[in-house]
Design an enzyme around this catalytic site. Structure first.
Site, PDB file in Angstrom:
ATOM      1  N   ASN A 101      -2.384  -4.047  -2.622  1.00  0.00           N
ATOM      2  CA  ASN A 101      -2.878  -3.236  -3.738  1.00  0.00           C
ATOM      3  C   ASN A 101      -2.252  -1.846  -3.627  1.00  0.00           C
ATOM      4  OD1 ASN A 101      -4.308  -1.848  -5.653  1.00  0.00           O
ATOM      5  ND2 ASN A 101      -6.314  -2.046  -4.634  1.00  0.00           N
ATOM      6  N   TRP A 102      -1.253  -1.600  -4.461  1.00  0.00           N
ATOM      7  CA  TRP A 102      -0.522  -0.336  -4.366  1.00  0.00           C
ATOM      8  C   TRP A 102      -1.249   0.823  -5.037  1.00  0.00           C
ATOM      9  CZ3 TRP A 102       5.306  -2.068  -5.277  1.00  0.00           C
ATOM     10  CH2 TRP A 102       5.735  -2.739  -4.133  1.00  0.00           C
ATOM     11  N   LYS A 103      -2.368   0.543  -5.663  1.00  0.00           N
ATOM     12  CA  LYS A 103      -3.198   1.591  -6.281  1.00  0.00           C
ATOM     13  C   LYS A 103      -2.305   2.588  -7.038  1.00  0.00           C
ATOM     14  CE  LYS A 103      -6.653   0.945  -2.688  1.00  0.00           C
ATOM     15  NZ  LYS A 103      -7.751   1.485  -1.926  1.00  0.00           N
ATOM     16  N   HIS A 117     -12.602  -3.899  -8.573  1.00  0.00           N
ATOM     17  CA  HIS A 117     -12.297  -3.152  -7.355  1.00  0.00           C
ATOM     18  C   HIS A 117     -13.280  -1.990  -7.214  1.00  0.00           C
ATOM     19  CE1 HIS A 117     -10.312  -0.498  -4.541  1.00  0.00           C
ATOM     20  NE2 HIS A 117      -9.729  -1.593  -4.067  1.00  0.00           N
ATOM     21  N   GLU A 151     -12.977   1.006  -6.455  1.00  0.00           N
ATOM     22  CA  GLU A 151     -12.578   2.280  -7.081  1.00  0.00           C
ATOM     23  C   GLU A 151     -12.823   2.216  -8.591  1.00  0.00           C
ATOM     24  OE1 GLU A 151      -8.741   2.447  -5.220  1.00  0.00           O
ATOM     25  OE2 GLU A 151      -9.701   2.976  -3.327  1.00  0.00           O
ATOM     26  N   GLU A 156     -14.643  -6.249   0.231  1.00  0.00           N
ATOM     27  CA  GLU A 156     -14.168  -4.927   0.638  1.00  0.00           C
ATOM     28  C   GLU A 156     -15.357  -3.974   0.753  1.00  0.00           C
ATOM     29  OE1 GLU A 156      -9.787  -4.400  -0.599  1.00  0.00           O
ATOM     30  OE2 GLU A 156     -10.992  -4.022  -2.360  1.00  0.00           O
ATOM     31  N   GLY A 188      -7.617   6.847  -0.837  1.00  0.00           N
ATOM     32  CA  GLY A 188      -6.688   7.935  -1.091  1.00  0.00           C
ATOM     33  C   GLY A 188      -6.144   8.652   0.128  1.00  0.00           C
ATOM     34  N   SER A 191      -9.096  -0.774   4.975  1.00  0.00           N
ATOM     35  CA  SER A 191      -8.350  -0.202   6.111  1.00  0.00           C
ATOM     36  C   SER A 191      -7.697  -1.261   7.000  1.00  0.00           C
ATOM     37  CB  SER A 191      -9.253   0.709   6.951  1.00  0.00           C
ATOM     38  OG  SER A 191      -9.713   1.791   6.174  1.00  0.00           O
ATOM     39  N   GLY A 230      -4.508  -1.894   0.982  1.00  0.00           N
ATOM     40  CA  GLY A 230      -4.126  -0.759   0.151  1.00  0.00           C
ATOM     41  C   GLY A 230      -3.049   0.064   0.829  1.00  0.00           C
TER      42      GLY A 230
HETATM   43  P1  PGA Z   1      -7.158   0.348   2.055  1.00  0.00           P
HETATM   44  O1  PGA Z   1      -7.555  -0.231   0.617  1.00  0.00           O
HETATM   45  O2  PGA Z   1      -6.409  -0.773   2.761  1.00  0.00           O
HETATM   46  O3  PGA Z   1      -6.292   1.548   1.776  1.00  0.00           O
HETATM   47  O4  PGA Z   1      -8.422   0.688   2.744  1.00  0.00           O
HETATM   48  C1  PGA Z   1      -7.994  -1.545   0.440  1.00  0.00           C
HETATM   49  C2  PGA Z   1      -8.394  -1.747  -1.009  1.00  0.00           C
HETATM   50  O5  PGA Z   1      -9.081  -0.870  -1.553  1.00  0.00           O
HETATM   51  O6  PGA Z   1      -8.021  -2.762  -1.635  1.00  0.00           O
END
Ligand code: PGA
Length: 260
Positions: free
Chosen positions: A11-13, A98, A100, A170, A178, A221, A242
């Site tokens: 997930n490149w957000k 998600h 976020e 998650e 971020g 993470s 992410g």
């Molecule tokens: P992260 O994000 O690996 O940066 O914690 C995971 C996600 O939100 O999909």
């Protein structure tokens, strides 16, 4: 791991711009040709980068997915992109719900249900993201929250019979929002994740009794040094990563470690 296949989703957000995304997608597309068929690698670029990334991935074993969709196919919805449009542009998956989206953009359980339906109708697979916040966890509401998110997400969809439902567990408190860095003390123990994955599989079985075995990915993470700890749990079918997926060397290490 619950299935023979390992799902490694990136997930490149909003970390990479279009040029950076295309450059990395080209490298990953070439790399994917060397990977065994037992691994499914998929990247979820920003909407701006999507078409360039899809073009770079074409003809390779690298899948591409949408980070978010809107459920109406076409019309006056400023700023939105429909599931059907993503499908035509080459998406095979879409993230739905998600944390976020839920917490920063106030997306409701009802909206996730509409998105799940639209993604399936468009012929893609929704990756339904669920997870509890730190305060919900402290209040002992983890299972209750996750169950409500799952029940809502699958409440209206007619599930395509041959597709394994994919869910990402998650825990919100374990995501490196971020910062791209682990937050001290916010590591979700693999055994704790495993317990939740087992619970999620049971609920999704109940909600979609005719569907094949649900696959639950862990996210929050995940790093090169932790990926194998999660994947060695029996009900962890893969990972949704992410920050650590946006750096070529660390994502390639995660893939290589997952295959060991
Ligand atoms: P992260 O994000 O690996 O940066 O914690 C995971 C996600 O939100 O999909």
């Amino acid at each position: 791991m619950s299935t023979a296949k390992i799902y490694l989703f990136a997930n490149w957000k909003m970390y990479l711009d279009a040029t950076e995304s295309e450059r990395m997608a080209k490298q990953l597309a070439a790399y994917s040709k060397r990977l065994p068929t037992a691994v499914e690698t998929v990247i979820f670029p920003s909407s701006l980068a999507f078409q360039g990334v899809a073009k770079a991935a074409k003809g390779s074993r690298l899948g591409v997915g949408a980070q978010n969709v809107y459920w109406v196919e076409k019309g006056g919805y400023t700023g939105e992109i429909s599931a059907a449009m993503y499908k035509r542009a080459g998406a095979r998956y879409a993230l739905v719900g998600h944390s976020e989206r839920r917490h920063l953009f106030h997306e409701s359980n009802h909206e996730t249900a509409q998105k799940v339906e639209a993604v399936v109708e468009a012929g893609m697979l929704p990756v339904v993201c669920v997870g509890e916040t730190a305060s919900e966890r402290a209040a002992g509401q983890t299972e209750e929250v996750v169950e409500a998110q799952l029940r809502a997400a699958y409440s209206t969809v007619v599930w395509p019979l041959k597709k394994n439902p994919i869910i990402a567990y998650e825990p919100v408190w374990a995501i490196s929002h971020g910062t791209g860095k682990d937050q001290a003390g916010k590591y979700c123990e693999p055994a704790e994740a495993e317990k939740m994955h087992h619970f999620i599989i049971k609920i999704v079985h109940d909600l979609l009794p005719a569907a094949p075995e649900p696959v639950v990915l862990y996210g929050g993470s995940v790093r090169p040094d932790t990926v194998t700890d999660y994947l060695s749990e029996p009900n962890v079918g893969g990972v949704l990563v992410g920050a650590a997926s946006t750096v070529l060397s660390s994502w390639k290490t995660i893939i290589a470690d997952a295959l060991k």
